[in-house]
Write a protein that holds these residues in place. Structure first.
Motif, PDB file in Angstrom:
ATOM      1  N   ILE A 103       0.767  -1.117   0.021  1.00 46.69           N
ATOM      2  CA  ILE A 103      -0.035   0.069   0.189  1.00 46.69           C
ATOM      3  C   ILE A 103       0.988   1.278   0.195  1.00 46.69           C
ATOM      4  CG2 ILE A 103      -1.823   1.234   1.244  1.00 46.69           C
ATOM      5  CD1 ILE A 103      -2.760  -1.510   2.347  1.00 46.69           C
ATOM      6  N   VAL A 104       0.857   2.071  -1.262  1.00 48.04           N
ATOM      7  CA  VAL A 104       2.077   3.009  -1.367  1.00 48.04           C
ATOM      8  C   VAL A 104       1.249   4.435  -1.670  1.00 48.04           C
ATOM      9  CG1 VAL A 104       3.697   3.643  -2.812  1.00 48.04           C
ATOM     10  CG2 VAL A 104       3.073   1.332  -2.568  1.00 48.04           C
ATOM     11  N   LYS A 105       1.731   5.400  -0.898  1.00 48.00           N
ATOM     12  CA  LYS A 105       0.948   6.609  -0.984  1.00 48.00           C
ATOM     13  C   LYS A 105       1.494   7.251  -2.272  1.00 48.00           C
ATOM     14  CE  LYS A 105       2.129   8.546   3.153  1.00 48.00           C
ATOM     15  NZ  LYS A 105       2.882   7.539   3.476  1.00 48.00           N
ATOM     16  N   ASN A 106       0.673   7.942  -3.078  1.00 52.94           N
ATOM     17  CA  ASN A 106       1.283   8.425  -4.400  1.00 52.94           C
ATOM     18  C   ASN A 106       2.163   9.672  -4.277  1.00 52.94           C
ATOM     19  OD1 ASN A 106       1.550   8.498  -7.014  1.00 52.94           O
ATOM     20  ND2 ASN A 106      -0.183  10.107  -7.426  1.00 52.94           N
ATOM     21  N   TYR A 107       3.520   9.296  -3.900  1.00 54.29           N
ATOM     22  CA  TYR A 107       4.609  10.228  -4.132  1.00 54.29           C
ATOM     23  C   TYR A 107       5.741   9.584  -4.841  1.00 54.29           C
ATOM     24  CZ  TYR A 107       1.850  12.409  -0.430  1.00 54.29           C
ATOM     25  OH  TYR A 107       0.723  12.928   0.245  1.00 54.29           O
ATOM     26  N   THR A 108       6.206  10.356  -5.766  1.00 53.67           N
ATOM     27  CA  THR A 108       7.152   9.883  -6.688  1.00 53.67           C
ATOM     28  C   THR A 108       8.211   8.855  -6.092  1.00 53.67           C
ATOM     29  OG1 THR A 108       6.627  11.966  -7.957  1.00 53.67           O
ATOM     30  CG2 THR A 108       8.621  10.421  -8.767  1.00 53.67           C
ATOM     31  N   GLY A 109       8.579   9.318  -4.955  1.00 54.22           N
ATOM     32  CA  GLY A 109       9.814   8.636  -4.298  1.00 54.22           C
ATOM     33  C   GLY A 109       9.288   6.946  -3.990  1.00 54.22           C
ATOM     34  N   ASP A 110       8.224   7.415  -3.342  1.00 54.86           N
ATOM     35  CA  ASP A 110       7.717   5.999  -2.661  1.00 54.86           C
ATOM     36  C   ASP A 110       7.047   4.834  -3.970  1.00 54.86           C
ATOM     37  OD1 ASP A 110       7.559   6.777   0.137  1.00 54.86           O
ATOM     38  OD2 ASP A 110       5.795   8.292  -0.258  1.00 54.86           O
ATOM     39  N   VAL A 111       6.485   5.579  -5.028  1.00 53.98           N
ATOM     40  CA  VAL A 111       6.032   4.834  -5.985  1.00 53.98           C
ATOM     41  C   VAL A 111       7.096   4.024  -6.604  1.00 53.98           C
ATOM     42  CG1 VAL A 111       4.848   4.701  -8.307  1.00 53.98           C
ATOM     43  CG2 VAL A 111       3.784   6.022  -6.427  1.00 53.98           C
ATOM     44  N   LEU A 112       8.349   4.815  -6.935  1.00 50.25           N
ATOM     45  CA  LEU A 112       9.507   4.263  -7.485  1.00 50.25           C
ATOM     46  C   LEU A 112      10.114   3.009  -6.658  1.00 50.25           C
ATOM     47  CD1 LEU A 112      11.205   7.245  -9.074  1.00 50.25           C
ATOM     48  CD2 LEU A 112      10.181   5.372 -10.316  1.00 50.25           C
ATOM     49  N   ASN A 113      10.413   3.392  -5.346  1.00 47.74           N
ATOM     50  CA  ASN A 113      10.981   2.594  -4.453  1.00 47.74           C
ATOM     51  C   ASN A 113      10.254   1.423  -4.271  1.00 47.74           C
ATOM     52  OD1 ASN A 113      13.269   4.266  -4.462  1.00 47.74           O
ATOM     53  ND2 ASN A 113      12.823   5.245  -2.748  1.00 47.74           N
ATOM     54  N   PHE A 114       8.867   1.414  -3.829  1.00 49.89           N
ATOM     55  CA  PHE A 114       7.972   0.233  -3.711  1.00 49.89           C
ATOM     56  C   PHE A 114       8.156  -0.569  -5.213  1.00 49.89           C
ATOM     57  CE2 PHE A 114       6.502   2.138  -0.068  1.00 49.89           C
ATOM     58  CZ  PHE A 114       6.306   0.779   0.782  1.00 49.89           C
ATOM     59  N   GLU A 115       7.923  -0.070  -6.168  1.00 49.01           N
ATOM     60  CA  GLU A 115       7.968  -0.817  -7.580  1.00 49.01           C
ATOM     61  C   GLU A 115       9.352  -1.496  -7.706  1.00 49.01           C
ATOM     62  OE1 GLU A 115       5.288   2.177 -10.421  1.00 49.01           O
ATOM     63  OE2 GLU A 115       7.582   1.648 -10.773  1.00 49.01           O
TER      64      GLU A 115
END
Lengths: 333, 333
Positions: A103-115
């Protein structure tokens, strides 16, 4: 900068260390790379749920690790995404063979690192699905985001998806519930005061003594407009109307009304804001089925609040009411 | 003054009105004279428990009304004792024939007004006992008190006495448990910033940018000393050592460690302070059996925290762990 800290560089480590001792019955903390795991993880056959993001939003996310909610949380530095490495470690730690939901909040860094972490976990044979929350109606695209930001709705996604996983649903089913909650949640926030990131040492923005920021993000990033301070009821209306119009919510809808403190706002003000929000919903024929009022997704010591509405269905209500046993949300067990 | 309010004179009424809607499953609110009552009160044969005091310390006391804790709370104006009239009304509302316990923080106005209400209730045939909490080691006598002030220990008295009453103990027995908790609890607090009473409109005191107040009361009343800001660990030591020496607590003791936020302090700082307190207790051979960390007895938006230690026995632990179902404390049911 006035804070109860030792060294700005050790704030997260020392705080998580305290959290680990205080809640040793619920969680265990791995320090290298840092992640917080449910004490009884992994649970064979259960979908694991991992969230995370920059610190400074407590109790999000570590406060939601435990029975019926998250299996692990990955705290980054204050207002800074965790790297893929601890996300991968957390994913592996909670994999019980039924797959893992991020479950990832939509912030660029979070999305990239979780991906990236999800790809690495996939290479290790762990099936990972991600749900990206983006419930903030205030702005489209911002300092840290393409698209809408993930804010208060994230807490509701974590609770409801967590209950679904606890009751044995499959990864596809848990992901579908999480997506449905996100799709039916809308939020907007405001700030009376800024906050200070410890390693920055200065407030992230300034507001005049009679100014407030409407549509603020949870990192103090700019919102929709800066206005003169108004009575609480007017401010509530400024947050609630864009929310209501966005989904849109309509007469006959059943909702969860979540009034969230940004960290520095006293509870007496949150309930005062809740009162006006409830009044507006009643006028519009919308029924409040469930409520949540308090500091659940914060911005350090920022004063202000946000409103989140979630349009409920029977399944969501059942999962919302289901037992939960975490540091910050606890009931029914 | 930046606050999420409408009219300073209506803050308490509007906030309690919001609280009533948000928690209608747990409480009902009577508005004239204002008091908050457990939804299922009075409960025949159960000792009723009533607390109250000035508003601005939320979730104290209304947040603790419900199964396993208080039967009623009486909110006064901000930082102002309620008058005898609503205290009497609350006492009558929760009388189930087994008598009523008043839990009163030791401030002159509260003590007098609860005494008057108890006499009036007695004249109506209701047996009332009072326990006055006075756990603050910082100062003896203060702006509002003869003797020590009642602070964080009050929350623990309310939880543990509430469980004892729920399990059917007599008025004498519940009062004895409450007295024992108070006698074994010690607290001390500090502030980084002042707070502003809405109808005053100005901060109740001032602190320089590099100053903190050690031994602060929950109304911003002066403490022991004003010092330059120090690292968190040193501040924790300044609060914890006077507490430890006062009872005194000794090696082999089992305690509940309660780190309380004053309202405006982010959770990340509270857990950081908790970590140091746990470290000191471990060094002294004192075992932390239970923990509580968060905003439980506050001073509006004041930044700062307090530490409370409670020396536990088996009976207290059993009552602490017993189910509770209130707005602010909920577990096990």
């Amino acid at each position: 900068m006035k804070k109860i800290i030792n060294d700005p560089k050790r704030v997260v480590d020392e705080s998580v260390a305290g959290f680990a001792i205080a809640h040793a019955d619920i969680v265990r903390v791995v320090t290298d790379p840092i992640h917080v795991v449910r004490a009884d993880a992994p649970i064979a056959g259960k979908v694991g749920i991992v969230s995370g993001g920059g610190s400074g939003h407590e109790p999000l996310h570590a406060g939601y690790v435990g029975f019926g909610m998250l299996d692990a949380a990955v705290p980054g530095a204050v207002f800074t995404s965790p790297t893929p490495d601890p996300i991968l470690a957390a994913t592996k730690a909670v994999d019980g063979g039924a797959g893992v939901l991020h479950i990832v909040k939509n912030y660029t860094g979070d999305v990239l690192n979780f991906e990236t972490a999800a790809e690495l976990a996939g290479a290790d044979g762990i099936e990972v699905r991600a749900v990206v929350t983006n419930d903030d109606v205030a702005v489209k695209d911002s300092l840290y985001t393409a698209g809408r930001r993930g804010v208060g709705g994230t807490v509701l996604v974590e609770k409801i998806a967590g209950a679904a996983a606890e009751q044995g649903l499959s990864l596809d089913e848990v992901a579908a519930v999480a997506e449905r909650v996100n799709a039916n949640a809308r939020s907007m926030g405001m700030a009376l005061t800024p906050c200070t990131v410890p390693h920055a040492g200065e407030p992230s923005f300034t507001l005049a003594e009679d100014e407030v920021e409407i549509g603020i993000g949870i990192h103090g990033e700019p919102g929709r407009e800066r206005i003169k301070l108004e009575p609480a009821d007017k401010i509530v209306d400024r947050l609630l109307h864009p929310i209501l119009e966005d989904l849109p919510y309509a007469s006959g809808d059943r909702v969860l009304l979540f009034v969230n403190g940004m960290g520095g706002t006293p509870q007496i003000e949150l309930y005062l804001a809740y009162r006006r929000a409830a009044e507006v919903l009643a006028e519009q024929g919308i029924t409040i089925e469930r409520s949540l009022v308090g500091n659940y997704i914060t911005s350090l010591e920022m004063q202000g609040f946000s409103i989140t509405l979630l349009k409920l269905d029977d399944e969501m209500i059942r999962y919302w009411d289901a037992p939960v046993q975490t540091a910050a949300l606890r009931w029914g067990r």
